[in-house]
Design a protein around this motif. Structure first.
Motif, short mmCIF file in Angstrom:
data_model
loop_
_atom_site.label_atom_id
_atom_site.label_comp_id
_atom_site.label_asym_id
_atom_site.label_seq_id
_atom_site.Cartn_x
_atom_site.Cartn_y
_atom_site.Cartn_z
N TRP A 259 0.88 -1.17 0.00
CA TRP A 259 0.00 0.00 0.00
C TRP A 259 0.91 1.22 0.00
O TRP A 259 1.44 1.62 1.04
CB TRP A 259 -0.91 -0.01 1.22
N SER A 260 1.13 1.78 -1.18
CA SER A 260 2.04 2.92 -1.33
C SER A 260 1.41 3.96 -2.27
O SER A 260 1.77 4.07 -3.43
CB SER A 260 3.38 2.44 -1.88
N PRO A 261 0.41 4.71 -1.74
CA PRO A 261 -0.29 5.68 -2.59
C PRO A 261 0.65 6.77 -3.09
O PRO A 261 1.48 7.23 -2.31
CB PRO A 261 -1.34 6.27 -1.66
N PRO A 262 0.52 7.23 -4.30
CA PRO A 262 -0.28 6.67 -5.39
C PRO A 262 0.57 5.87 -6.37
O PRO A 262 0.40 5.99 -7.58
CB PRO A 262 -0.82 7.94 -6.06
N HIS A 263 1.45 5.06 -5.86
CA HIS A 263 2.42 4.36 -6.72
C HIS A 263 2.22 2.86 -6.88
O HIS A 263 2.42 2.32 -7.96
CB HIS A 263 3.85 4.62 -6.22
N ARG A 264 1.88 2.18 -5.78
CA ARG A 264 1.81 0.71 -5.85
C ARG A 264 0.75 0.17 -4.89
O ARG A 264 0.70 0.53 -3.73
CB ARG A 264 3.16 0.11 -5.51
N LEU A 265 -0.07 -0.71 -5.48
CA LEU A 265 -1.05 -1.45 -4.70
C LEU A 265 -0.89 -2.91 -5.09
O LEU A 265 -0.90 -3.25 -6.28
CB LEU A 265 -2.48 -0.99 -5.02
N SER A 266 -0.75 -3.78 -4.10
CA SER A 266 -0.60 -5.20 -4.35
C SER A 266 -1.49 -5.95 -3.36
O SER A 266 -1.46 -5.66 -2.15
CB SER A 266 0.86 -5.61 -4.18
N VAL A 267 -2.28 -6.89 -3.88
CA VAL A 267 -3.20 -7.66 -3.03
C VAL A 267 -3.14 -9.13 -3.41
O VAL A 267 -2.91 -9.47 -4.57
CB VAL A 267 -4.66 -7.15 -3.17
N THR A 268 -3.35 -9.99 -2.42
CA THR A 268 -3.57 -11.39 -2.75
C THR A 268 -4.98 -11.49 -3.30
O THR A 268 -5.84 -10.65 -3.02
CB THR A 268 -3.39 -12.32 -1.54
N TRP A 269 -5.22 -12.53 -4.10
CA TRP A 269 -6.44 -12.59 -4.89
C TRP A 269 -6.93 -14.03 -4.91
O TRP A 269 -6.29 -14.90 -5.48
CB TRP A 269 -6.10 -12.12 -6.30
#
Length: 158
Positions: free
Chosen positions: A71-81
């Motif tokens: 969670w690095s606004p507004p550069h990177r969003l990563s989630v398990t899916w």
């Protein structure tokens, strides 16, 4: 926390959008936006590493669930899916979906990566490989014109 080094990219989609990184971030993380470009799905996300992530169908059922890994606004969003609503997919290993947002001149480069920790059969990857271009093209249209695309879905989803 999961070991992201075990995940290998299987699908990568890059698009350029005439918007700011902040606007793209907002569109990816706010339900009033995702509802418009993500086949009616609304996002529920705890804005922190370790927070929960859910995509809900228009009828309220959980489509996808996971955990926020980056969670690095507004550069990177990563989630398990993990696809939850299809019973045979619930027990499959989770994948990792990452959005990287980077300035590119007067536009912004959005890179979506779907990575897996197992050898996924092509028939399972096909759904995402058909869906991601439609979803991200609709996001691009929404941010650039104010209107999402209307794309007919050909995969078995509701």
């Amino acid at each position: 926390m999961i070991d992201t080094a075990k995940f290998k990219p299987k699908t990568v989609y890059v698009t350029y959008i005439a918007a700011t990184p902040a606007k793209i971030w907002e569109a990816l993380t706010q339900p009033e936006f995702t509802r418009q470009f993500f086949f009616g799905r609304t996002i529920e996300i705890e804005p922190r590493v370790g927070g929960s992530f859910i995509l809900r169908m228009p009828d309220g059922r959980v489509d996808v669930k996971g955990e926020v890994i980056a969670w690095s606004p507004p550069h990177r969003l990563s989630v398990t899916w993990t696809v939850d609503w299809i019973p045979e997919m619930r027990d499959l290993p989770e994948c990792l979906v990452t959005y990287d947002i980077a300035p590119a001149g007067e536009a912004v480069r959005l890179t979506m990566t779907e990575a897996h920790q197992w050898d996924v059969p092509d028939d399972l990857l096909a759904g995402g490989r058909m869906g991601w271009p439609a979803i991200l093209s609709s996001l691009k249209s929404l941010l650039e014109t104010g209107k999402p695309l209307v794309v007919k879905r050909s995969r078995r989803r509701t």
